[in-house]
Design a protein around this motif. Structure first.
Motif, mmCIF file in Angstrom:
data_model
loop_
_atom_site.group_PDB
_atom_site.id
_atom_site.type_symbol
_atom_site.label_atom_id
_atom_site.label_comp_id
_atom_site.label_asym_id
_atom_site.label_seq_id
_atom_site.Cartn_x
_atom_site.Cartn_y
_atom_site.Cartn_z
ATOM 1 N N LEU A 295 49.660 15.573 46.258
ATOM 2 C CA LEU A 295 49.051 16.048 47.513
ATOM 3 C C LEU A 295 47.558 16.302 47.299
ATOM 4 O O LEU A 295 47.134 17.435 47.022
ATOM 5 N N PRO A 296 46.743 15.263 47.437
ATOM 6 C CA PRO A 296 45.322 15.422 47.107
ATOM 7 C C PRO A 296 44.516 16.222 48.124
ATOM 8 O O PRO A 296 44.774 16.167 49.327
ATOM 9 N N ASP A 297 43.523 16.926 47.572
ATOM 10 C CA ASP A 297 42.476 17.502 48.397
ATOM 11 C C ASP A 297 41.319 16.511 48.265
ATOM 12 O O ASP A 297 40.340 16.736 47.543
ATOM 13 N N THR A 298 41.446 15.401 48.975
ATOM 14 C CA THR A 298 40.596 14.221 48.771
ATOM 15 C C THR A 298 39.113 14.490 48.964
ATOM 16 O O THR A 298 38.273 13.925 48.268
ATOM 17 N N VAL A 299 38.779 15.340 49.942
ATOM 18 C CA VAL A 299 37.357 15.571 50.204
ATOM 19 C C VAL A 299 36.905 16.967 49.750
ATOM 20 O O VAL A 299 35.847 17.436 50.131
ATOM 21 N N TRP B 85 53.779 8.723 44.631
ATOM 22 C CA TRP B 85 53.224 8.449 45.966
ATOM 23 C C TRP B 85 52.252 9.562 46.330
ATOM 24 O O TRP B 85 52.555 10.754 46.163
ATOM 25 N N SER B 86 51.072 9.172 46.819
ATOM 26 C CA SER B 86 50.064 10.166 47.202
ATOM 27 C C SER B 86 49.781 10.126 48.692
ATOM 28 O O SER B 86 49.615 9.034 49.267
ATOM 29 N N ALA B 87 49.689 11.303 49.284
ATOM 30 C CA ALA B 87 49.284 11.435 50.683
ATOM 31 C C ALA B 87 47.782 11.693 50.675
ATOM 32 O O ALA B 87 47.344 12.843 50.529
ATOM 33 N N CYS C 173 42.528 17.315 42.982
ATOM 34 C CA CYS C 173 41.486 17.977 43.782
ATOM 35 C C CYS C 173 40.092 17.452 43.473
ATOM 36 O O CYS C 173 39.750 17.200 42.324
ATOM 37 N N HIS C 174 39.304 17.357 44.537
ATOM 38 C CA HIS C 174 37.886 16.990 44.384
ATOM 39 C C HIS C 174 37.035 18.246 44.517
ATOM 40 O O HIS C 174 37.465 19.255 45.068
ATOM 41 N N ASP C 175 35.775 18.137 44.049
ATOM 42 C CA ASP C 175 34.988 19.346 43.810
ATOM 43 C C ASP C 175 33.839 19.550 44.793
ATOM 44 O O ASP C 175 32.861 20.216 44.474
ATOM 45 N N LEU D 255 39.603 7.112 33.971
ATOM 46 C CA LEU D 255 39.316 5.674 34.016
ATOM 47 C C LEU D 255 39.457 5.076 35.411
ATOM 48 O O LEU D 255 39.105 3.930 35.627
ATOM 49 N N ARG D 256 39.982 5.842 36.358
ATOM 50 C CA ARG D 256 40.077 5.324 37.734
ATOM 51 C C ARG D 256 39.183 6.145 38.665
ATOM 52 O O ARG D 256 38.086 5.742 39.025
ATOM 53 N N ASP D 257 39.591 7.361 39.003
ATOM 54 C CA ASP D 257 38.758 8.171 39.905
ATOM 55 C C ASP D 257 37.436 8.526 39.220
ATOM 56 O O ASP D 257 36.371 8.546 39.858
ATOM 57 N N GLY D 258 37.490 8.793 37.907
ATOM 58 C CA GLY D 258 36.269 9.136 37.161
ATOM 59 C C GLY D 258 35.294 7.977 37.149
ATOM 60 O O GLY D 258 34.091 8.148 37.286
ATOM 61 N N THR E 233 50.953 4.724 44.171
ATOM 62 C CA THR E 233 50.608 4.137 45.458
ATOM 63 C C THR E 233 50.270 5.241 46.462
ATOM 64 O O THR E 233 50.758 6.355 46.342
ATOM 65 N N PHE E 234 49.420 4.914 47.409
ATOM 66 C CA PHE E 234 48.973 5.969 48.321
ATOM 67 C C PHE E 234 48.701 5.415 49.710
ATOM 68 O O PHE E 234 48.461 4.214 49.896
ATOM 69 N N ILE E 235 48.763 6.333 50.675
ATOM 70 C CA ILE E 235 48.266 6.018 52.019
ATOM 71 C C ILE E 235 47.699 7.309 52.610
ATOM 72 O O ILE E 235 48.167 8.406 52.282
HETATM 73 O O1 KIV Z 1 41.334 11.651 46.133
HETATM 74 C C1 KIV Z 1 42.301 10.971 46.478
HETATM 75 O O2 KIV Z 1 42.926 11.177 47.509
HETATM 76 C C2 KIV Z 1 42.681 9.874 45.602
HETATM 77 C C3 KIV Z 1 43.936 9.171 45.945
HETATM 78 C C4 KIV Z 1 43.830 7.709 45.797
HETATM 79 C C5 KIV Z 1 45.055 9.733 45.135
HETATM 80 O O3 KIV Z 1 42.037 9.608 44.617
#
Ligand code: KIV
Ligand code: ZN
Length: 514
Positions: A167-171, A137-139, A202-204, A11-14, A97-99
């Motif tokens: 610890l996201p693999d954001t990209v 907390w997310s980095a 993780c992102h794909d 419901l958020r990232d999706g 929360t994240f930065i």
């Molecule tokens: O992919 C990402 O880094 C996120 C953060 C906001 C957790 O979705």
């Protein structure tokens, strides 16, 4: 056996998937199904992003009692305040929360030094701990962050009160071995790491989200974040159903498991696909139509002799029913209600009455009403928005190989006024959409149109998904009917109703100065 928490962010990232815009009713239905699936945490949205997001997070937090509901916030007080207002009525309010921590993000996006980033992160976690019992907390972009800096900032946010470190693999850049080793490094180099749970997200982009998530589990992560059907930004997020089933089937290897009710997977996947309009590819692992189909003679022969030759997951494990029950026009209200309950839906008397009427109408035209048909009728009814500006009252289309296709449509607005228009097009659907555009009196661009059948057979229901645009606002819509043209018109009307609802909210907010 380690228990792995499942954090669902459908419901958020999706919902950040291009062209997906769920309304409150749809988000609530998905949230209730995620509760049935038994996820540990669900991220309901980003409360500071918009009034609509705020309201849906609030309603979900107040409705869902058996799952911890969370909302996203940047490292700023306004976001954290909005999240608290939205989540405080929940059973277990939790902040996410994240930065961003990577050099690229620090330099170009945040324009902050390492010290400033640490300060912002620590301040936000300290501020949040005045309200929230649990803080994640997310980095952001952790996988492209210098390891020593990552360890340093994590130590500081744990001291400030964070309980979960993600610890996201954001990209989607990480490779499984490398991403897993980041967790090992953090475990070995952050002195207070035993106070928190480590999480993976993780992102794909390179097709490695699920492998990376599983690698993180191997290297010490106790929470996996992802979405149903892997929907999300760009190429999407880790598909939770794949992670959960992989952990289940390969318990011998991972020595870990989740609390998910795996037999709710198919239903959850179908609902998310239906409401987001993101069709699941047939060859998708675990939930694709062909995931259990054995095509080649050699495979079929093997399976007939002994299933385990080629089948490592049974359809039943993930809730795929091999023989769905069929209702027909002579089925009574009792059998109808029983079937809906057996399918796992909770319905009140009002809903039963309305869907029963739709069922009877359909049964007059279609011999056998399958479970897929019932679910389509039921979901349409559950998410129907009584505040829609326009209803489709009637349509007529003239088409012939030597004729110019012409459509005539009547819509009824909320005040009961009828609007009737006619227009032509080079095909029937174009004629329909040109006519609807006239009815609405605004110029609308059609960005996407997709059609699929609900189940098999010539008399199957058609389901149409469209994406439309007016000025810079985008919207998507869905419609089902036995006739493909009616389904097409319904999808378009649905998309425009959503567009108008968003515009109306925007205008109201401007009026009250928000
Ligand atoms: O992919 C990402 O880094 C996120 C953060 C906001 C957790 O979705
Ligand atoms: Zn993400």
């Amino acid at each position: 056996m380690r228990k792995i928490n499942i954090f669902d962010t459908t419901l958020r990232d999706g919902e950040q998937s291009a062209g997906v815009n769920l309304n409150l009713h749809e988000k609530l239905e998905i949230a209730k199904q995620l509760e049935r699936l038994n996820v540990d945490v669900m991220e309901a949205g980003f409360p500071a992003a918009s009034e609509g997001d705020f309201q849906s997070v609030k309603q979900i937090a107040e409705t869902i009692k058996n799952v911890s509901v969370t909302g996203l916030a940047r490292a700023v007080q306004g976001d954290i305040d909005a999240a608290w207002e939205a989540l405080k009525g929940g059973a277990e309010p939790r902040l996410h929360t994240f930065i961003a921590t990577s050099p690229i993000h620090r330099k170009y996006k945040l324009r902050q030094t390492k010290e400033q980033v640490i300060q912002s992160a620590v301040d936000s976690v300290k501020y949040a701990s005045k309200f929230f019992p649990i803080i994640q907390w997310s980095a952001e972009d952790a996988s492209r962050t210098e390891l020593d800096f990552l360890a340093k900032i994590i130590k500081e946010v744990i001291d400030a009160g964070a309980n979960v470190i993600n610890l996201p693999d954001t990209v989607g850049y990480g490779a499984p071995e490398e991403y897993g080793k980041m967790f090992t490094y953090v475990i070995n180099n952050v002195p207070n790491i035993d106070k928190v749970i480590l999480s993976t997200h993780c992102h794909d982009d390179l097709g490695m989200a699920v492998s990376n998530s599983l690698s993180a589990v191997e290297h010490g992560a106790l929470q996996v974040e992802g979405t149903i059907n892997g929907i999300g930004e760009r190429a999407g997020n880790a598909a939770l159903e794949e992670v959960a089933v992989a952990l289940h089937i390969r318990q011998d290897f991972y020595q870990a498991n989740t609390r998910l009710k795996l037999d709710e997977i198919k239903r959850t996947s179908d609902l998310v696909s239906k409401l987001t309009g993101m069709i699941v590819p047939s060859n998708k692992a675990v939930i694709g139509k062909n995931a259990f189909a054995h095509e080649s003679g050699i495979h079929q022969d093997g399976v007939l002799k002994e299933k385990t030759t080629y089948e490592i997951i049974t359809p039943e494990l993930v809730g795929v029913k091999s023989n769905s029950m069929v209702l027909g026009k002579h089925s009574g209200r009792h059998a109808f209600r029983n079937r809906i309950v057996e399918l796992g839906y909770s319905v009140d008397d009002g809903e039963i009455n309305r869907v029963f009427k739709l069922f009877k109408d359909l049964a007059d035209k279609k011999k056998e009403i399958t479970d897929d048909d019932l679910v389509t009728l039921l979901v349409d009814e559950k998410v129907a928005n009584v505040e829609d500006m326009y209803q489709l009252t009637s349509l007529q289309v003239q088409y012939g190989t030597n004729q110019i296709p012409t459509a005539t449509i009547t819509l009824t607005d909320r005040e009961g006024n009828q609007i009737q228009e006619a227009a032509t097009g080079s095909g029937s659907v174009e004629a329909l959409y040109n006519t609807l555009e006239r009815c609405f009196g605004i110029s609308i661009t059609l960005d996407d149109y997709r059609i699929q059948s609900v189940g098999a057979g010539r008399d199957a229901l058609a389901e149409v998904f469209v994406k439309v645009r007016h000025n810079n606002a985008e919207s998507s819509g869905r419609g089902s009917a036995q006739d493909v043209l009616e389904a097409s018109a319904r999808a378009y009307v649905n998309a425009v109703n959503r567009l108008l609802a968003v515009e109306k909210n925007k205008k109201l907010l401007e009026k009250v100065g928000v």
